[in-house]
Design an enzyme around this catalytic site. Structure first.
Site, short mmCIF file in Angstrom:
data_model
loop_
_atom_site.label_atom_id
_atom_site.label_comp_id
_atom_site.label_asym_id
_atom_site.label_seq_id
_atom_site.Cartn_x
_atom_site.Cartn_y
_atom_site.Cartn_z
N VAL A 232 1.02 -1.10 0.05
CA VAL A 232 -0.19 0.01 0.01
C VAL A 232 0.84 1.23 -0.09
O VAL A 232 0.65 2.19 -0.61
CB VAL A 232 -1.01 -0.07 1.20
CG1 VAL A 232 -1.81 1.29 1.43
CG2 VAL A 232 -1.90 -1.25 1.22
N GLU A 271 15.91 12.42 3.18
CA GLU A 271 16.73 12.54 4.35
C GLU A 271 16.81 11.24 4.95
O GLU A 271 16.10 10.66 5.36
CB GLU A 271 15.99 13.66 5.33
CG GLU A 271 17.00 14.06 6.42
CD GLU A 271 16.60 14.83 7.67
OE1 GLU A 271 17.01 14.52 8.71
OE2 GLU A 271 16.04 15.77 7.32
N CYS A 304 19.05 11.05 13.75
CA CYS A 304 20.02 10.67 12.60
C CYS A 304 21.31 11.58 12.37
O CYS A 304 22.22 11.23 11.86
CB CYS A 304 19.26 10.77 11.22
SG CYS A 304 18.37 12.37 10.95
#
Length: 500
Positions: A232, A271, A304
């Protein structure tokens, strides 16, 4: 701004029922087949509730509605109206801030202290920036005339929205990233389909509910669809009616997103991961610099841009290790509802196990455990000890691969050139730090690092007005600031005969 001590929200503040309905083409609806998936509280490992599990039929309705709304509506051509709607959404989020705080802590396992900054308060403040950008951006700019084939022409540069943007967001800072990936796209005049991470669905579905109930955003312009089904989700990256995909997450998934969008040549903003290095130069004051290394334990290391590699001069290596051990041994880990806690659980049992496996790999490759290295016994949920690996081989997997947990790799170096070489020797290039007694010396080293965001002597770059993004396999494009706003627009060059 309030602080945790001013307004101490607790887990026992009453029953919490997050939004489970999807927001599709202007309506809050259940999944077409009634399907749900469980939302797990990682601090307990128990169910917090459920969210709608969209089907392919549901996603098809969202794509069709967004395409129609963009192509036939006024949204793209009315920046003042867009600004008004974004401020309406901001006001609604602020009014329901305490409910959102409980949702963020419950489904992310983030310590409540972080909701008074990037997890909640900061994104609420940022909506005003994007509302202003929608109103004040120069969508058409006059450039200097040019002469072609002996004729003088005026030139204009025109910016217009790309069209339909799919925003696929991660679970670590879900409310912040749901806002920062969908609101600028809306402000630029696009229709948006937001697909929140399946580990943190409520932070996205609440945005859909508030947009539906409290704003004048036109039908189909903003959609929020949750699913835990890959097929999906991949409809968003492959469907030709989607003009752009913005994705934040792991580099491995980013490659898949990029490949899925390639047949339709859709714009892809990414990103991705990082393995950022903090270079401590030989003139730095270690007692001032090294305690800050434990900041990477905030939210269990699930950020991150965190500096997960610490490069220390070999001449000062023995001096550094006891400082690091003392700092990491004193990181406050535990109850996420306690305002003094900075480290909560990992997002899932799977994530915890991946981190523990990475630590074992590091030890097997010759690294030594200075502290930590194990799951925390006695705490429900998915907790890992704050961990410091020392004597790390800069060529080993643990020094190159993103761990996304509270694990610091300490690497000795002999010369400044070697430190720069080690820092740059990964596939990533998201962030980094340099510390020195001299700002100018640190800045000179910072310029040599192949990364998009660098802190010099603790200086902050993170702000809604400052571009954020990475080099190499840390991503494509920039979020935030005017540069980030332009990511969601097409540029059209126009030549007009000069009649003067």
């Amino acid at each position: 701004m309030t602080t945790p001590q001013d307004n101490y929200v607790t887990q026992a503040s009453g029953p919490l029922e997050g939004e489970r309905r999807l927001f599709i083409d202007g309506q809050l609806v259940e999944a077409s087949d009634g399907g749900l998936f469980e939302n797990i509280d990682p601090s307990t490992g128990e169910s917090a509730g459920y969210a709608g599990n969209a089907t392919e039929e549901d996603m098809e309705r969202a794509i069709r509605g967004a395409r129609r709304a963009f192509d036939e509506g006024i949204w793209a051509n009315d920046p003042d109206f867009r600004s008004k709607c974004i401020l309406q959404l901001r006001d609604a989020l602020v009014e329901e801030k305490e409910r959102l705080r409980r949702i963020v802590v419950t489904e992310t396992g983030s310590p409540i202290a972080l909701t008074y900054s990037v997890q909640l308060e900061q994104p609420l403040e940022e909506l005003a920036f994007w509302a202003k950008m929608a109103r004040e951006f120069a969508y058409e700019q006059e450039w200097s005339p040019t002469t072609s084939r002996g004729a003088l022409s005026r030139r204009r540069i025109h910016y217009e929205p790309i069209g339909v943007v799919a925003a696929i967001t991660p679970w670590n800072y879900p409310l912040y990233l749901n806002v920062s990936e969908s609101v600028p796209a809306l402000a630029a005049g696009n229709a948006v389909i937001l697909k929140p991470a399946s580990l943190t669905p409520w932070s996205g579905l609440e945005l859909g509910r508030l947009a539906a109930e409290r704003t004048d955003i036109p039908t189909g312009i903003f959609n929020v669809v949750t699913t835990n089904t890959v097929e999906v989700t991949e409809m968003l990256t492959s469907d030709p009616r989607i003009d752009m995909v913005t994705f934040t997450g792991s580099t491995s998934t980013g490659r898949r997103v990029l490949a899925s969008g390639a047949p339709t040549i859709k714009k892809t903003f990414l990103e991705l991961g990082g393995k950022s290095a903090h270079i401590v130069l030989d003139d730095a004051d270690l007692t001032e610099v090294l305690p800050a290394a434990a900041v990477m334990c905030a939210h269990a290391g699930q950020g991150c841009t965190y500096s997960t590699r610490l490069l220390v001069p070999r001449s000062r290596y023995r001096e550094a290790l006891p400082i690091l051990k003392a700092v990491f041994d004193n990181v406050i880990v535990g109850d996420v509802w306690d305002p003094s806690v900075i480290q909560g659980p990992q997002a899932s049992a799977k994530q915890r196990d991946v981190i523990l496996s990475a630590i074992e790999s590091g030890v097997a490759s010759g690294a030594r455990l200075l502290t930590g290295g194990h799951a925390i016994e006695g705490l429900a949920g998915y907790y890992v000890e704050p961990t410091v690996l020392v004597d790390v081989d800069p060529h080993s997997a643990v020094a190159h691969e993103e761990i996304f947990g509270p694990v610091l790799c300490v690497i000795p170096y002999d010369t400044e050139d070697e430190a720069v070489e080690i820092a740059n020797a990964t596939i990533y290039g998201l962030a980094g730090e340099v510390s020195s007694a001299s700002d100018e010396r640190a800045l000179a080293v910072a310029r040599r690092l192949r990364a998009g965001n660098i802190s010099v002597n603790g200086g902050a770059y993170f702000d809604v007005s400052t571009p954020l993004g990475g080099y190499r396999q840390s991503g494509i494009g920039r979020r935030n600031g005017e540069e980030g706003f332009r990511e969601y627009m097409e540029l059209k060059s126009i030549g007009i005969p000069s009649r003067s």
